[in-house]
Write a protein that holds these residues in place. Structure first.
Motif, PDB file in Angstrom:
ATOM      1  N   VAL A 194     101.632 -68.773  98.958  1.00 38.18           N
ATOM      2  CA  VAL A 194     100.618 -69.375  99.412  1.00 38.18           C
ATOM      3  C   VAL A 194      99.424 -68.483  99.221  1.00 38.18           C
ATOM      4  N   LEU A 195      99.519 -67.279  99.865  1.00 36.78           N
ATOM      5  CA  LEU A 195      98.464 -66.242  99.332  1.00 36.78           C
ATOM      6  C   LEU A 195      97.931 -66.343  98.063  1.00 36.78           C
ATOM      7  N   GLU A 196      98.582 -66.225  97.195  1.00 37.91           N
ATOM      8  CA  GLU A 196      98.198 -66.216  95.619  1.00 37.91           C
ATOM      9  C   GLU A 196      97.676 -67.422  95.181  1.00 37.91           C
ATOM     10  N   ARG A 197      97.954 -68.587  95.789  1.00 40.12           N
ATOM     11  CA  ARG A 197      97.174 -69.841  95.589  1.00 40.12           C
ATOM     12  C   ARG A 197      95.799 -69.638  96.038  1.00 40.12           C
ATOM     13  N   ILE A 198      95.957 -69.257  97.444  1.00 40.97           N
ATOM     14  CA  ILE A 198      94.447 -69.215  98.104  1.00 40.97           C
ATOM     15  C   ILE A 198      93.492 -68.288  97.244  1.00 40.97           C
ATOM     16  N   ARG A 199      93.861 -67.001  96.878  1.00 45.05           N
ATOM     17  CA  ARG A 199      93.139 -66.078  96.236  1.00 45.05           C
ATOM     18  C   ARG A 199      92.704 -66.776  94.800  1.00 45.05           C
ATOM     19  N   LEU A 200      93.199 -67.736  94.249  1.00 44.50           N
ATOM     20  CA  LEU A 200      92.799 -68.149  93.052  1.00 44.50           C
ATOM     21  C   LEU A 200      91.803 -69.231  93.229  1.00 44.50           C
ATOM     22  N   ILE A 201      91.518 -69.607  94.459  1.00 38.34           N
ATOM     23  CA  ILE A 201      90.388 -70.709  94.898  1.00 38.34           C
ATOM     24  C   ILE A 201      89.038 -70.145  94.133  1.00 38.34           C
ATOM     25  N   SER A 202      88.606 -70.986  93.541  1.00 42.25           N
ATOM     26  CA  SER A 202      86.987 -70.608  93.137  1.00 42.25           C
ATOM     27  C   SER A 202      86.126 -70.383  94.344  1.00 42.25           C
ATOM     28  N   GLY A 203      85.371 -69.561  94.551  1.00 43.31           N
ATOM     29  CA  GLY A 203      84.260 -69.300  95.498  1.00 43.31           C
ATOM     30  C   GLY A 203      84.774 -68.387  96.696  1.00 43.31           C
ATOM     31  N   ILE A 204      86.086 -67.943  96.386  1.00 41.85           N
ATOM     32  CA  ILE A 204      86.277 -67.011  97.344  1.00 41.85           C
ATOM     33  C   ILE A 204      86.309 -65.600  96.862  1.00 41.85           C
ATOM     34  N   ARG A 205      85.591 -64.924  97.707  1.00 36.19           N
ATOM     35  CA  ARG A 205      85.068 -63.492  97.052  1.00 36.19           C
ATOM     36  C   ARG A 205      86.353 -62.382  97.593  1.00 36.19           C
ATOM     37  N   SER A 206      86.835 -62.438  98.807  1.00 38.26           N
ATOM     38  CA  SER A 206      87.838 -61.568  99.233  1.00 38.26           C
ATOM     39  C   SER A 206      88.505 -62.173 100.302  1.00 38.26           C
ATOM     40  N   THR A 207      89.717 -61.693 100.579  1.00 39.71           N
ATOM     41  CA  THR A 207      90.523 -62.267 101.833  1.00 39.71           C
ATOM     42  C   THR A 207      91.130 -60.755 102.448  1.00 39.71           C
ATOM     43  N   GLU A 208      91.587 -61.045 103.490  1.00 34.13           N
ATOM     44  CA  GLU A 208      92.445 -60.156 104.378  1.00 34.13           C
ATOM     45  C   GLU A 208      93.375 -60.784 105.318  1.00 34.13           C
ATOM     46  N   THR A 209      94.749 -60.393 105.157  1.00 36.10           N
ATOM     47  CA  THR A 209      95.845 -61.308 105.732  1.00 36.10           C
ATOM     48  C   THR A 209      96.326 -60.265 106.824  1.00 36.10           C
ATOM     49  N   ASN A 210      96.790 -60.935 108.064  1.00 38.73           N
ATOM     50  CA  ASN A 210      97.394 -60.267 108.907  1.00 38.73           C
ATOM     51  C   ASN A 210      98.616 -61.212 109.274  1.00 38.73           C
ATOM     52  N   ILE A 211      99.919 -60.534 109.390  1.00 38.50           N
ATOM     53  CA  ILE A 211     101.098 -61.584 109.701  1.00 38.50           C
ATOM     54  C   ILE A 211     101.132 -61.318 111.420  1.00 38.50           C
ATOM     55  N   HIS A 212     101.438 -62.361 111.778  1.00 38.42           N
ATOM     56  CA  HIS A 212     101.838 -62.477 113.289  1.00 38.42           C
ATOM     57  C   HIS A 212     103.008 -62.077 113.750  1.00 38.42           C
ATOM     58  N   LEU A 213     103.270 -61.013 114.466  1.00 37.37           N
ATOM     59  CA  LEU A 213     104.317 -60.261 115.007  1.00 37.37           C
ATOM     60  C   LEU A 213     104.963 -60.867 116.221  1.00 37.37           C
ATOM     61  N   ALA A 214     104.021 -61.060 117.231  1.00 38.51           N
ATOM     62  CA  ALA A 214     104.649 -61.506 118.633  1.00 38.51           C
ATOM     63  C   ALA A 214     103.315 -62.070 119.393  1.00 38.51           C
ATOM     64  N   THR A 215     103.819 -63.126 120.324  1.00 38.71           N
ATOM     65  CA  THR A 215     102.574 -63.461 121.172  1.00 38.71           C
ATOM     66  C   THR A 215     103.321 -63.205 122.757  1.00 38.71           C
ATOM     67  N   TYR A 216     102.262 -62.653 123.409  1.00 40.44           N
ATOM     68  CA  TYR A 216     102.477 -62.214 124.719  1.00 40.44           C
ATOM     69  C   TYR A 216     102.108 -63.260 125.852  1.00 40.44           C
TER      70      TYR A 216
END
Length: 139
Positions: free
Chosen positions: A116-138
């Motif tokens: 999914v991240l690879e497909r998103i990074r290939l979208i024309s018009g996206i300069r950069s991304t930063e991804t954070n994985i959800h670990l827990a909800t309190y």
């Protein structure tokens, strides 16, 4: 888009499985009107796909992540349309600050998340991304 288009989209957000007859009845218009408006919204890529919503408990093994997206120049609308068409994007938010958009990502495995991240990074018009994985909800 006029009020009928906005109402149509609102009904589909609540239940994307509503049939044309039910949509027409709820909007107070003919089935032909609903068909034509849906086709125009799809052709103009206002509507780029239909999806389902699951209870969070139904898929406890899902991996969730958030991706900040920086958009190049004046391509925000095209990027939004592309992101909304990506099946791994559960929700998309316009925001301020460092990132232009915040995408909620869902996947069933780390391999799928990577794809999914690879497909998103290939979208024309996206300069950069930063991804954070959800670990827990309190809360």
């Amino acid at each position: 888009m006029d009020d009928i288009d906005q109402s149509l989209i609102g009904l589909l957000r609540q239940n994307a499985r509503l049939n044309i007859a039910d949509l027409a009845h709820k909007l107070g218009v003919s089935r032909g009107t609903v068909n034509n408006r849906l086709r125009k919204l799809e052709d103009s890529q206002v509507i780029v796909g239909y999806t389902i919503k699951l209870r969070p408990e139904a898929e406890t093994e899902r991996i969730k992540a958030w991706m900040g997206v920086l958009v190049e120049g004046n391509t925000t609308r095209q990027v939004i349309a592309s992101l909304l068409g990506e099946p791994g994007v559960a929700a998309l938010h316009d925001t301020n600050g460092r990132w232009d958009l915040l995408a909620e990502i869902e996947a069933t495995s780390m391999k799928e998340l990577s794809q999914v991240l690879e497909r998103i990074r290939l979208i024309s018009g996206i300069r950069s991304t930063e991804t954070n994985i959800h670990l827990a909800t309190y809360r």
